[in-house]
Design a protein around this motif. Structure first.
Motif, PDB file in Angstrom:
ATOM      1  N   TRP A  48      -1.499   8.934  -5.906  1.00 30.39           N
ATOM      2  CA  TRP A  48      -0.663   8.071  -6.938  1.00 30.39           C
ATOM      3  C   TRP A  48       0.863   8.003  -6.529  1.00 30.39           C
ATOM      4  N   ALA A  49       1.318   9.301  -5.787  1.00 24.90           N
ATOM      5  CA  ALA A  49       2.769   9.050  -5.365  1.00 24.90           C
ATOM      6  C   ALA A  49       3.043   7.996  -4.410  1.00 24.90           C
ATOM      7  N   TYR A  50       2.072   7.917  -3.376  1.00 27.71           N
ATOM      8  CA  TYR A  50       2.029   7.067  -2.239  1.00 27.71           C
ATOM      9  C   TYR A  50       1.764   5.492  -2.924  1.00 27.71           C
ATOM     10  N   TRP A  51       0.920   5.558  -4.080  1.00 28.10           N
ATOM     11  CA  TRP A  51       1.003   4.067  -4.496  1.00 28.10           C
ATOM     12  C   TRP A  51       2.177   3.607  -5.090  1.00 28.10           C
ATOM     13  N   PHE A  52       2.572   4.557  -5.849  1.00 34.41           N
ATOM     14  CA  PHE A  52       3.988   4.110  -6.638  1.00 34.41           C
ATOM     15  C   PHE A  52       4.954   3.721  -5.366  1.00 34.41           C
ATOM     16  N   ALA A  53       4.813   4.351  -4.359  1.00 40.44           N
ATOM     17  CA  ALA A  53       5.893   4.073  -3.208  1.00 40.44           C
ATOM     18  C   ALA A  53       5.733   2.913  -2.513  1.00 40.44           C
ATOM     19  N   PRO A  92     -10.688   3.652   3.462  1.00 42.49           N
ATOM     20  CA  PRO A  92      -9.799   2.856   2.489  1.00 42.49           C
ATOM     21  C   PRO A  92      -8.248   3.366   2.175  1.00 42.49           C
ATOM     22  N   SER A  93      -8.102   4.716   1.841  1.00 44.55           N
ATOM     23  CA  SER A  93      -6.815   4.978   1.761  1.00 44.55           C
ATOM     24  C   SER A  93      -6.430   6.341   2.670  1.00 44.55           C
ATOM     25  N   ALA A  94      -7.244   6.266   3.577  1.00 48.21           N
ATOM     26  CA  ALA A  94      -6.928   7.098   4.829  1.00 48.21           C
ATOM     27  C   ALA A  94      -6.351   8.481   4.343  1.00 48.21           C
ATOM     28  N   PHE A  95      -4.949   8.751   4.390  1.00 45.69           N
ATOM     29  CA  PHE A  95      -4.491  10.148   4.264  1.00 45.69           C
ATOM     30  C   PHE A  95      -4.674  11.021   2.858  1.00 45.69           C
ATOM     31  N   ALA A 153       3.124  -4.250   1.616  1.00 42.25           N
ATOM     32  CA  ALA A 153       3.171  -3.233   0.606  1.00 42.25           C
ATOM     33  C   ALA A 153       1.999  -3.250  -0.467  1.00 42.25           C
ATOM     34  N   GLY A 154       2.037  -4.733  -0.895  1.00 45.87           N
ATOM     35  CA  GLY A 154       0.861  -4.968  -1.756  1.00 45.87           C
ATOM     36  C   GLY A 154      -0.485  -4.826  -1.314  1.00 45.87           C
ATOM     37  N   TYR A 155      -0.658  -4.987  -0.105  1.00 46.31           N
ATOM     38  CA  TYR A 155      -2.041  -4.769   0.702  1.00 46.31           C
ATOM     39  C   TYR A 155      -2.265  -3.204   0.575  1.00 46.31           C
ATOM     40  N   ALA A 156      -1.314  -2.578   1.310  1.00 48.72           N
ATOM     41  CA  ALA A 156      -1.403  -1.184   1.219  1.00 48.72           C
ATOM     42  C   ALA A 156      -1.612  -0.492  -0.233  1.00 48.72           C
ATOM     43  N   GLY A 157      -0.758  -0.750  -0.990  1.00 54.47           N
ATOM     44  CA  GLY A 157      -0.918  -0.187  -2.298  1.00 54.47           C
ATOM     45  C   GLY A 157      -2.433  -0.504  -3.163  1.00 54.47           C
ATOM     46  N   SER A 158      -3.011  -1.866  -2.890  1.00 55.54           N
ATOM     47  CA  SER A 158      -4.338  -1.718  -3.526  1.00 55.54           C
ATOM     48  C   SER A 158      -5.475  -1.077  -2.861  1.00 55.54           C
ATOM     49  N   ARG A 159      -5.261  -0.630  -1.399  1.00 51.01           N
ATOM     50  CA  ARG A 159      -6.314  -0.121  -0.614  1.00 51.01           C
ATOM     51  C   ARG A 159      -5.932   1.591  -1.078  1.00 51.01           C
ATOM     52  N   ILE A 160      -4.746   1.878  -1.395  1.00 51.86           N
ATOM     53  CA  ILE A 160      -4.673   3.176  -1.838  1.00 51.86           C
ATOM     54  C   ILE A 160      -5.470   3.489  -3.371  1.00 51.86           C
ATOM     55  N   LEU A 161      -5.375   2.551  -4.102  1.00 56.29           N
ATOM     56  CA  LEU A 161      -6.068   2.627  -5.148  1.00 56.29           C
ATOM     57  C   LEU A 161      -7.487   2.811  -4.950  1.00 56.29           C
ATOM     58  N   MET A 162      -8.059   1.886  -4.134  1.00 60.74           N
ATOM     59  CA  MET A 162      -9.637   1.956  -3.694  1.00 60.74           C
ATOM     60  C   MET A 162     -10.013   3.255  -3.255  1.00 60.74           C
TER      61      MET A 162
END
Length: 538
Positions: A120-125, A99-102, A333-342
């Motif tokens: 968390w840095a990427y989510w904020f990005a 889900p959040s890959a890297f 960006a909204g899609y990616a941020g939610s997947r990073i949190l998952m």
């Protein structure tokens, strides 16, 4: 959960038929996301998801600060970097489509503390990305009218982005396919038409040629070149989105290599040639450039190039394409941020609620936090100059992206090292990057060097004396990453590295059968022909 027998990694015959997840509904074994996206979706997302404000508007501020040669070289350097990173993504995302890959790769092959800081840095990005693209939409629309208040524009389009993101994931993917197709088709028009206008083929018949390259190729010298780099890097940020999409793709072994194989086209057409035609058409001292010091209209350099050549219809069409571009970038960006949190929640680095998704794969908690905070930051544009907000946010995003790209390359290097250490054969990998290890080491080294050089620019800013305000406005993301990392180190303690001999290479790994997951088994002469063609181009 029903699974096939987990055969030894040395049993090649068993590997060919191995599958991890046989549950109905196409759910991933590592998350509640659904694997319903196809090769077409991930390819078009890779081609166009990052084409937004950074190129269409950011090229103007770069041109004004660095000059034409600095802009071209900046995109060339940034292009070589993201191409190197894409090689690592292609190999890792096929084996571990998470889900959040890297973020999860870093936790698996580097250390949990680095994963915590990166995630968390990427989510904020991505949160910043929503804010920046919403600000860009306002700038684009003010080309046509300024009668509606800025806050009203932001509210309208923020609601639309939210509606897209709370739809089923295939809706977001189809939107990206449409937007990417428009951007991809339009870039050919831009390149050909602006070469023609530079040669005197426009209605004004003025030949520009390489006039601006001859007059002042570099403005502000080496510092000017460094000042261009954040915008060039910001323009290419989000290129790694297809690694996130891989978790919701039916067959990453087929989809991811094809998507990442298109990176050279995106780099050469969109960024390098696109930036080049701007530098031969637009005067760096034009006061109307976005981010220029003249206090003009803050317009895209592409629009300026058409208007000054007497091609007003193309100028309006260009502005419409810019609008579509920044709108689609804000949505992804909204899609990616939610997947990073998952992904962070799956690693135990975020509240467990972020693991949850509904029956059609929507991670509601992640979407609420990402879109809510991104939308709130978008309103910074109401009381501030749009170009100034863009500079702040793009600088923060660029440094986070550099850290992320470095971690992707480092995780890839550690993955290959672990694979070899544990006695496995590289030939057993479902996809192998032909550029390893050179691309991975170039991406890692280049990212670290640029982070150090941008520290120099933050301390000794262009056209000013050292001051705390400028430093924290441009470099605070690095300070935040260090704070997150050190805080996690204090909490986790343990070794600085995950020990390679202790890494479970099969945990969260996707195994593949010989059946094409998107189309099912193929038979007959057509199947043999396709297999032969695949062998030739593999």
């Amino acid at each position: 959960m029903e699974t096939l027998k987990n055969y030894s990694s040395t049993d090649k015959d068993a590997q060919q038929v191995q599958e991890v997840d046989l549950r109905a509904g196409d759910y991933g074994a590592d998350s509640e996301l659904r694997r319903i996206l196809s090769t077409r979706h991930i390819t078009m997302i890779a081609l166009g998801s990052s084409i937004g404000m950074g190129l269409w508007l950011g090229a103007g501020s770069s041109l004004a600060v660095g000059g034409p040669a600095a802009v071209f070289l900046g995109y060339l350097l940034a292009g070589s970097l993201i191409w190197s990173v894409s090689q690592s993504i292609a190999e890792m995302a096929v084996v571990y489509p998470l889900p959040s890959a890297f973020t999860q790769w870093t936790g698996k092959f580097v250390c949990p503390s680095a994963s915590f800081a990166l995630g968390w840095a990427y989510w904020f990005a991505y949160v910043i990305g929503i804010a920046n693209e919403m600000a860009a939409i306002v700038t684009v629309l003010r080309f046509w009218t300024d009668k509606l208040p800025i806050a009203a524009w932001i509210t309208i389009f923020l609601i639309v982005v939210i509606v897209i993101n709370i739809s089923i994931v295939s809706v977001i993917a189809e939107m990206e396919v449409i937007a990417s197709t428009i951007k991809f088709g339009w870039i050919f028009v831009v390149i050909i038409s602006l070469i023609v206008t530079s040669a005197g083929g426009g209605p004004d018949h003025e030949t520009v040629g390489f006039r601006y390259w001859k007059e002042e190729p570099f403005i502000n010298g080496f510092k000017g070149f460094l000042a261009v780099m954040p915008t060039c890097l910001f323009a290419m940020a989000s290129s790694e989105n297809c690694a996130l999409v891989a978790a919701e793709t039916a067959n990453p072994r087929k989809s991811v290599p094809r998507a990442m194989g298109s990176v050279w086209m995106r780099l050469s057409l969109f960024y390098i040639l696109g930036a080049f035609v701007v530098t031969i058409n637009v005067n760096p001292k034009n006061p109307n450039l976005f981010g220029a010091a003249g206090g003009g209209t803050n317009t895209s350099p592409f629009v300026i190039a058409y208007r000054q050549s007497g091609l007003d219809p193309l100028a309006h069409m260009m502005n419409a394409v810019i609008f579509i571009s920044v709108f689609s970038s804000g949505s992804i960006a909204g899609y990616a941020g939610s997947r990073i949190l998952m992904g962070l929640a799956n690693l135990g680095l975020a509240p467990v609620a972020f693991k949850k998704a509904d029956q059609i794969g929507r991670p509601w908690y992640g979407l609420f936090l990402t879109l809510g905070l991104g939308g709130a930051l978008a309103y910074l544009n109401v009381n501030q100059n749009a170009a100034k907000v863009f500079f702040w946010l793009s600088s923060l995003t660029s440094l986070i992206s550099l850290f992320g790209w470095a971690m992707i390359c480092l995780a890839h290097i550690r993955f290959r090292y672990t694979w070899k250490l544990q006695g496995r054969d590289v030939a057993d990998l479902p996809y192998k990057s032909w550029a390893f290890p050179y691309a991975a080491y170039w991406g890692l080294t280049c990212s670290i060097v640029l982070i150090v050089l941008l520290f120099y620019l933050a301390v000794w800013p262009l056209g000013g004396k050292p001051n705390a305000k400028n430093f924290f406005a441009t470099y605070s993301s690095v300070i935040a990453i260090l704070a997150l990392y050190l805080g996690a180190r204090v909490y986790h303690r343990g070794p600085w590295w995950v020990k390679a001999e202790m890494i479970d290479l099969d945990a969260n790994r996707r195994f593949y059968a010989e059946v094409d997951a998107e189309r099912g088994p193929k038979k007959g002469l057509k199947a043999r022909a396709e297999k032969a063609v695949g062998f030739v181009f593999s």
